[in-house]
Design an enzyme around this catalytic site. Structure first.
Site, PDB file in Angstrom:
ATOM      1  N   LYS A 109       0.814  -1.215   0.000  1.00  0.00           N
ATOM      2  CA  LYS A 109       0.000   0.000   0.000  1.00  0.00           C
ATOM      3  C   LYS A 109       0.853   1.274   0.000  1.00  0.00           C
ATOM      4  CE  LYS A 109      -4.185  -2.123   1.722  1.00  0.00           C
ATOM      5  NZ  LYS A 109      -3.763  -3.533   1.813  1.00  0.00           N
TER       6      LYS A 109
HETATM    7  C1  PLP Z   1      -4.447  -4.620   1.171  1.00  0.00           C
HETATM    8  C2  PLP Z   1      -3.685  -5.901   1.050  1.00  0.00           C
HETATM    9  C3  PLP Z   1      -4.079  -6.931   0.159  1.00  0.00           C
HETATM   10  C4  PLP Z   1      -5.341  -6.832  -0.688  1.00  0.00           C
HETATM   11  O1  PLP Z   1      -5.215  -5.906  -1.716  1.00  0.00           O
HETATM   12  P1  PLP Z   1      -6.525  -5.345  -2.479  1.00  0.00           P
HETATM   13  O2  PLP Z   1      -6.043  -4.257  -3.335  1.00  0.00           O
HETATM   14  O3  PLP Z   1      -7.430  -4.866  -1.373  1.00  0.00           O
HETATM   15  O4  PLP Z   1      -7.108  -6.493  -3.219  1.00  0.00           O
HETATM   16  C5  PLP Z   1      -3.284  -8.075   0.064  1.00  0.00           C
HETATM   17  N1  PLP Z   1      -2.183  -8.208   0.831  1.00  0.00           N
HETATM   18  C6  PLP Z   1      -1.778  -7.261   1.702  1.00  0.00           C
HETATM   19  C7  PLP Z   1      -0.558  -7.490   2.513  1.00  0.00           C
HETATM   20  C8  PLP Z   1      -2.506  -6.074   1.848  1.00  0.00           C
HETATM   21  O5  PLP Z   1      -2.094  -5.142   2.727  1.00  0.00           O
END
Ligand code: PLP
Length: 484
Positions: A109
Site C-alpha cells: 500500500k
Molecule cells: C491490502 C492488502 C491486500 C489486498 O489488496 P486489495 O487491493 O485490497 O485487493 C493483500 N495483501 C496485503 C498485505 C494487503 O495489505
C-alpha cells in the site's frame, strides 16, 4: 482525460476525482477511455520515469512539471531505499515474485499511499481549494499505517485513523501508535473493523461543513499508482530474459478489495501483454464464487485468517470491473450494487461472464495450503513468503497445469513476512508459545537468516504517541475535537 461514475453519466477531471474520492451518486470514478502505453524501451525505464509517463496520461488537467515533482518525491530513496519494486525469481520455479514491500510500512500500500497525498495537494491547488482536508481512515491493519506515513506533515491536511482496539496485530498497532507528525491522529475503537468503517461512513454522511476525503482504494489517486508497477515488472522480466517484448505473461494477485488486481487489468487495457489474471482469495472466497459462478453473495460466514488484509466480503473495486466488462453500462452497474445494498447479493448474467472467461481466473486456498506454501518455498528456495503472498502462491499452484510452463507467472508479493511473524513462524513449525509478540520478528530473522526491514525493527522502543481508545459512538466527537 475525463472520468465518469460507474453509476451515472457524471463526469469530472482528475483533480476533481482525486479530491472527491467517491462520486456524488455513490459510484466510483473510472477513466472514460484507457490511453495506449507499451513503449519499445520499457525495459530501460526507471520506476520514476515510468510513473511520470503513466501519471501524465491520466492527470491531463494538472501541470506536467508538478506531476513529475510529485512522482520524484513519492518514490525518492528516502521512502524506498532499495527502489519501489523488486522482481525476484525463485530458482527453477516458473513463478516470479513482484515484491512491493520495500517502502516505509513494509506492505504494497506504500506504493500508492506515498503518491496519493501529493496528488491530493496538486488537486487542491488546481481547483483553488484552500480549506483544510480531513482524511478519515478505518483500517484493519495495513492501510492505516501506510496512510499515516503518506499524509504525515502534509500541509493543509489532518489524518485520523480508527482501528479496532485489540483487533490488529501487535506490530500493526505499534506501527500506528508510534507515528510522528503534527497532523496525525490514531484512535482505537472498542469494536471490530466494521464498527470503525460504519462510524467513518456516518461521519462522511452527516458532516457537510468539513472537507473529508478517503485514503481507501475507492480513490482513483490510489489506483493509478498501482498500474505503474505492472509495467515496471514486465520491463524487468524483459531485462532478465524471461519474456520477449510483446509476448504475454500471467499475473496472480492475492486479493481483498480487488484494487491491486484491477490495476493489473487496467495495465492490460493500456497495452501490457497479459494472458490471464488470477484472482487469489483466502477462505473469504466471495470473489471466487462471483467470478467462477456468477453470484456475488456476501451473506456468508466471515473467517479470520492468517491474511487479515484479504478478510473482506465487500470488494469495492469489483464495481469498477463489472462496469468495464459490461461495456461501461452504468445502469446495469448501479442496479447490481443497489441490489447488493438491499439483499447482500446479486447475480451476473452469463453474457457478462463470457467477457472475462479464460482471462480473469479465480481460486481460493485454505490456511493449511498457504502454510504449506510458506514451508515449501522456504525449504526449496530459502525464500520467505508472507501469508497473503502465500495464499496467492497456493492458488497459482492450483492453476499450474492449466497455465503451463511457457508463460511466466508474475505473483504480486504484497507484504514483508516480518509483518506477520507469528503466522510465518507457525507455518515453518517453530514453537512460539511464551514468546513475546515484539520478539517474534527477531526469532523469524534468527530462524530464516533474513534481515528485519528497518521500518519494523525496534518498534517496541519507540515512544507511544497515540493512546486514545473510544467507543464507536464517540468517533464523531473525536473528529470534532481534532477539528477545533
Ligand atoms: C491490502 C492488502 C491486500 C489486498 O489488496 P486489495 O487491493 O485490497 O485487493 C493483500 N495483501 C496485503 C498485505 C494487503 O495489505
Amino acid at each position: 482525460m475525463l472520468y465518469t461514475s460507474t453509476r451515472s453519466h457524471l463526469a469530472a477531471g482528475s483533480a476533481e476525482v482525486i479530491l472527491q474520492g467517491i462520486a456524488a451518486d455513490g459510484g466510483l470514478f473510472v477513466p472514460q477511455e484507457f490511453p495506449h502505453f507499451f513503449p519499445d524501451n520499457l525495459a530501460a525505464l526507471h520506476y520514476q520515469q515510468l510513473a511520470e509517463q503513466i501519471f501524465a496520461l491520466y492527470l491531463t488537467d494538472m501541470p506536467a512539471d508538478a506531476v513529475s515533482a510529485a512522482v520524484a518525491e513519492a518514490y525518492a530513496l528516502q521512502h524506498f531505499p532499495s527502489g519501489p519494486a523488486h522482481v525476484v525469481s525463485l530458482g527453477d520455479d516458473k513463478t516470479v515474485l513482484l515484491e512491493l514491500w520495500h517502502g516505509p510500512t513494509a506492505a504494497f500500500k506504500d506504493l500508492a499511499l506515498q503518491a496519493l497525498p501529493r496528488l491530493l495537494l496538486l488537486a487542491k491547488r488546481q481547483l483553488g481549494v484552500a480549506e483544510k482536508t480531513v482524511i478519515l481512515v478505518a483500517t484493519s491493519g495495513d492501510t492505516g499505517k501506510a496512510a499515516l506515513e503518506g499524509f504525515k506533515d502534509v500541509p493543509g491536511v489532518q489524518i485520523i485513523v480508527f482501528y479496532p482496539a485489540g483487533g490488529v496485530s501487535r506490530i500493526q498497532e505499534l506501527q500506528m501508535r508510534t507515528t510522528g507528525g503534527s497532523n496525525t491522529h490514531v484512535v482505537g475503537v472498542r469494536g471490530n473493523f466494521d464498527d470503525c468503517q460504519n462510524g467513518v461512513k456516518m461521519i462522511f454522511a452527516q458532516d457537510h461543513s468539513t472537507h473529508f476525503s478517503s485514503a481507501n482504494s475507492i480513490n482513483w489517486g490510489r489506483l493509478l499508482p498501482q498500474i505503474v508497477y505492472y509495467f515496471y515488472a514486465y520491463g524487468q522480466l524483459e531485462k532478465q530474459g524471461r519474456v520477449k517484448h510483446g509476448l504475454p505473461i500471467d499475473i496472480c494477485v492475492p486479493t481483498g478489495n480487488f484494487g491491486n488486481i484491477l490495476a493489473a487489468w487496467y495495465a492490460a487495457k493500456m497495452g501490457l501483454p497479459v494472458r490471464s489474471f488470477l484472482c487469489a482469495s483466502n477462505e473469504n472466497n466471495v470473489l471466487t464464487d462471483a467470478i467462477n459462478g456468477g453470484c456475488y453473495d456476501r451473506n456468508r460466514p466471515f473467517f479470520q485468517t492468517p491474511s487479515p488484509s484479504m478478510d473482506i466480503l465487500i470488494s469495492s473495486n469489483f464495481e469498477r470491473f463489472l462496469y468495464d466488462v459490461s461495456g461501461q453500462d452504468n445502469e446495469y452497474t448501479a442496479a447490481a450494487f443497489q441490489e447488493m445494498r438491499r439483499s447482500g447479493s446479486f447475480t451476473i448474467p452469463a453474457s457478462l461472464r463470457m467477457v472475462w472467461q479464460g482471462r480473469m481466473l479465480a481460486g481460493f486456498a485454505t490456511a493449511e495450503a498457504a502454510f504449506a506454501a510458506i514451508r515449501h518455498v522456504f525449504a526449496t528456495y530459502g525464500y520467505l513468503l508472507d501469508p497473503h503472498t502465500a495464499y496467492g502462491y497456493a492458488v497459482a499452484e492450483q492453476f499450474r497445469h492449466e497455465l503451463g510452463d511457457a508463460t511466466p507467472l508474475l505473483l504480486a508479493s504484497t507484504a514483508s513476512p516480518f509483518k506477520f511473524p507469528q503466522a510465518v513462524l507457525s507455518a515453518l513449525g517453530v514453537e512460539t508459545a511464551g514468546v513475546m509478540e515484539t520478539a517474534l520478528p527477531g526469532l523469524l530473522s534468527e530462524k530464516s537468516g533474513w534481515r528485519i526491514p528497518v521500518s519494523l525493527d525496534g518498534l517496541d522502543e519507540l515512544p507511544l504517541r497515540h493512546d486514545l481508545v473510544v467507543d464507536a459512538q464517540q468517533m464523531a466527537a473525536v473528529v470534532q475535537s481534532v477539528l477545533s
